[in-house]
Design a protein around this motif. Structure first.
Motif, PDB file in Angstrom:
ATOM      1  N   LEU A 238      17.870  -6.276  57.285  1.00 14.47           N
ATOM      2  CA  LEU A 238      18.463  -6.199  55.785  1.00 14.47           C
ATOM      3  C   LEU A 238      17.653  -4.960  55.354  1.00 14.47           C
ATOM      4  CD1 LEU A 238      18.021  -9.916  54.741  1.00 14.47           C
ATOM      5  CD2 LEU A 238      20.130  -8.803  55.937  1.00 14.47           C
ATOM      6  N   GLN A 239      18.509  -3.863  54.851  1.00 15.03           N
ATOM      7  CA  GLN A 239      18.200  -2.706  54.176  1.00 15.03           C
ATOM      8  C   GLN A 239      17.520  -2.762  52.994  1.00 15.03           C
ATOM      9  OE1 GLN A 239      20.905   0.551  53.737  1.00 15.03           O
ATOM     10  NE2 GLN A 239      19.540   1.926  54.251  1.00 15.03           N
ATOM     11  N   TYR A 240      16.377  -2.063  52.923  1.00 16.94           N
ATOM     12  CA  TYR A 240      15.672  -1.891  51.518  1.00 16.94           C
ATOM     13  C   TYR A 240      16.020  -0.281  51.122  1.00 16.94           C
ATOM     14  CZ  TYR A 240      12.379  -1.236  47.747  1.00 16.94           C
ATOM     15  OH  TYR A 240      11.929  -0.877  46.457  1.00 16.94           O
ATOM     16  N   TRP A 241      16.672  -0.234  50.021  1.00 17.32           N
ATOM     17  CA  TRP A 241      16.673   1.126  49.639  1.00 17.32           C
ATOM     18  C   TRP A 241      16.616   1.203  48.028  1.00 17.32           C
ATOM     19  CZ3 TRP A 241      16.869   5.010  52.768  1.00 17.32           C
ATOM     20  CH2 TRP A 241      17.255   6.526  52.368  1.00 17.32           C
ATOM     21  N   TYR A 242      15.476   0.997  47.804  1.00 17.60           N
ATOM     22  CA  TYR A 242      14.903   1.313  46.174  1.00 17.60           C
ATOM     23  C   TYR A 242      15.587   0.608  44.908  1.00 17.60           C
ATOM     24  CZ  TYR A 242      13.016   4.984  48.987  1.00 17.60           C
ATOM     25  OH  TYR A 242      12.439   5.450  50.006  1.00 17.60           O
ATOM     26  N   PHE A 243      16.532  -0.229  45.329  1.00 19.25           N
ATOM     27  CA  PHE A 243      17.367  -1.122  44.358  1.00 19.25           C
ATOM     28  C   PHE A 243      17.189  -2.498  44.691  1.00 19.25           C
ATOM     29  CE2 PHE A 243      19.091   2.992  43.465  1.00 19.25           C
ATOM     30  CZ  PHE A 243      19.123   3.158  42.180  1.00 19.25           C
ATOM     31  N   GLU A 244      17.469  -3.457  43.727  1.00 24.71           N
ATOM     32  CA  GLU A 244      17.111  -4.926  43.944  1.00 24.71           C
ATOM     33  C   GLU A 244      18.569  -5.254  44.811  1.00 24.71           C
ATOM     34  OE1 GLU A 244      15.424  -7.433  40.662  1.00 24.71           O
ATOM     35  OE2 GLU A 244      16.639  -6.165  39.700  1.00 24.71           O
ATOM     36  N   THR A 245      18.266  -6.240  45.599  1.00 24.60           N
ATOM     37  CA  THR A 245      19.161  -6.747  46.416  1.00 24.60           C
ATOM     38  C   THR A 245      18.844  -8.390  46.463  1.00 24.60           C
ATOM     39  OG1 THR A 245      18.055  -6.233  48.333  1.00 24.60           O
ATOM     40  CG2 THR A 245      20.245  -4.944  47.852  1.00 24.60           C
ATOM     41  N   TRP A 246      20.016  -9.168  46.681  1.00 31.44           N
ATOM     42  CA  TRP A 246      19.755 -10.674  46.739  1.00 31.44           C
ATOM     43  C   TRP A 246      20.522 -11.065  48.097  1.00 31.44           C
ATOM     44  CZ3 TRP A 246      20.364  -7.909  42.408  1.00 31.44           C
ATOM     45  CH2 TRP A 246      19.346  -8.311  41.338  1.00 31.44           C
ATOM     46  N   PHE A 247      20.084 -11.933  48.747  1.00 37.64           N
ATOM     47  CA  PHE A 247      20.735 -12.555  49.895  1.00 37.64           C
ATOM     48  C   PHE A 247      20.472 -14.077  49.897  1.00 37.64           C
ATOM     49  CE2 PHE A 247      19.665  -8.194  51.068  1.00 37.64           C
ATOM     50  CZ  PHE A 247      20.836  -7.936  51.777  1.00 37.64           C
ATOM     51  N   ARG A 248      21.392 -14.793  50.330  1.00 36.98           N
ATOM     52  CA  ARG A 248      21.305 -16.153  50.625  1.00 36.98           C
ATOM     53  C   ARG A 248      22.221 -16.720  51.523  1.00 36.98           C
ATOM     54  NH1 ARG A 248      24.027 -18.393  44.817  1.00 36.98           N
ATOM     55  NH2 ARG A 248      26.383 -18.096  45.680  1.00 36.98           N
ATOM     56  N   ASP A 249      22.040 -17.924  52.011  1.00 36.46           N
ATOM     57  CA  ASP A 249      23.077 -18.617  52.978  1.00 36.46           C
ATOM     58  C   ASP A 249      23.048 -17.910  54.226  1.00 36.46           C
ATOM     59  OD1 ASP A 249      23.489 -20.795  51.131  1.00 36.46           O
ATOM     60  OD2 ASP A 249      25.192 -19.647  50.256  1.00 36.46           O
ATOM     61  N   ILE A 250      22.143 -17.185  54.697  1.00 37.63           N
ATOM     62  CA  ILE A 250      22.192 -16.639  56.092  1.00 37.63           C
ATOM     63  C   ILE A 250      22.238 -17.300  57.074  1.00 37.63           C
ATOM     64  CG2 ILE A 250      20.955 -14.532  57.278  1.00 37.63           C
ATOM     65  CD1 ILE A 250      19.449 -13.981  54.592  1.00 37.63           C
ATOM     66  N   LYS A 251      23.392 -17.493  57.911  1.00 36.87           N
ATOM     67  CA  LYS A 251      23.512 -18.334  59.119  1.00 36.87           C
ATOM     68  C   LYS A 251      23.939 -17.579  60.339  1.00 36.87           C
ATOM     69  CE  LYS A 251      25.172 -21.833  55.551  1.00 36.87           C
ATOM     70  NZ  LYS A 251      26.496 -22.864  55.187  1.00 36.87           N
ATOM     71  N   ILE A 252      23.845 -18.411  61.485  1.00 40.20           N
ATOM     72  CA  ILE A 252      24.080 -17.406  62.765  1.00 40.20           C
ATOM     73  C   ILE A 252      24.359 -18.503  63.645  1.00 40.20           C
ATOM     74  CG2 ILE A 252      21.724 -17.406  63.618  1.00 40.20           C
ATOM     75  CD1 ILE A 252      22.490 -14.460  64.710  1.00 40.20           C
TER      76      ILE A 252
END
Length: 255
Positions: A238-252
């Motif tokens: 998951l990329q970090y690029w100086y702005f807020e991001t949110w992730f959830r329900d990560i399934k594989i």
């Protein structure tokens, strides 16, 4: 005659009242069902049918177990778990900035997750990442599923729209990113053949084993990075690029 007319009118009134009550009851049941569904909404959990299909959680909603920052597994990073969401902190320069990737590599799989991003934000999901000390960043090996806010300056560049295979293709089919809301991503890879989906719409297809893929790489700035796009197995980042991001329900699920 008056008696007959009265009976007909009374029957009509009863019919109208009955239909109205039935309609109100149906609306009430529909409303109640939706209300209950919203009230009982859950995240970062697997349904029984998902378990039967082989799905696994990549994010438990409570910890960063199974994840680490690229080439820096022990640093205090910008990534945190907050309110059951995987969140990137954008306003604390004392934290270690870097992309967050899985401890485990994957080859043939289907990945689903939900994400949202701050205004003007830029992020992405890298696949087939080769974590090596001589390769400084995840993007130097891993092709990217683009995540971009609608207010970002790159939104007018077709090959950088949300859901694209970053830089290489515009959206295969028009797909809208929901600004300020949760968006759903699906990535599927089998034997190097990949499909990207944004909110249920197919947005990209590519065969990482094809001669055409090598030609496409050679026509971009990725040509300068010898390991880029070569692998069809690797870690997910998951990329970090100086702005807020949110992730959830990560399934594989592995295929």
């Amino acid at each position: 005659m008056l008696k007959k007319t009265f009976v007909l009118v009374l029957g009509a009134l009863i019919l109208v009242t009955s239909c109205k009550n039935k309609s109100e009851k149906e609306n009430e049941e529909t409303w109640r069902t939706k209300k209950e569904a919203v009230a009982n909404e859950t995240h970062n959990q697997l349904l029984e049918v998902e378990k039967e299909q082989g799905w696994e959680l990549l994010f438990d909603g409570e910890t960063l177990n199974g994840w680490h920052v690229y080439n820096n597994p022990d640093g205090e990073s910008v990534w945190e778990v907050k309110n059951g969401e995987l969140h990137s902190v954008a306003d604390d320069e004392s934290l270690t900035a870097g992309d967050l990737l899985t401890d485990k590599p994957y080859e043939n799989y289907e990945l689903t997750l939900e994400w949202k991003i701050a205004s003007r934000g830029n992020s992405g999901i890298f696949m087939n990442v080769q974590e090596r000390e001589d390769v400084p960043t995840a993007w130097q090996t891993g092709p990217e599923y683009q995540i971009l806010d609608a207010d970002h300056m790159d939104i007018n560049v077709a090959e950088k729209n949300p859901g694209c295979l970053y830089v290489f293709q515009s959206q295969a089919n028009p797909a809208e990113m929901k600004r300020g809301e949760w968006n759903r991503t699906r990535i599927k890879q089998v034997d190097g053949k990949v499909e990207f989906y944004l909110n249920g719409v197919l947005t990209a297809e590519q065969d990482f084993n094809s001669p055409e893929w090598k030609q496409q790489i050679a026509a971009t700035h990725f040509e300068k990075y010898p390991e880029f796009g070569k692998a069809t197995e690797g870690k997910i980042a998951l990329q970090y690029w100086y702005f807020e991001t949110w992730f959830r329900d990560i399934k594989i699920r592995e295929l």
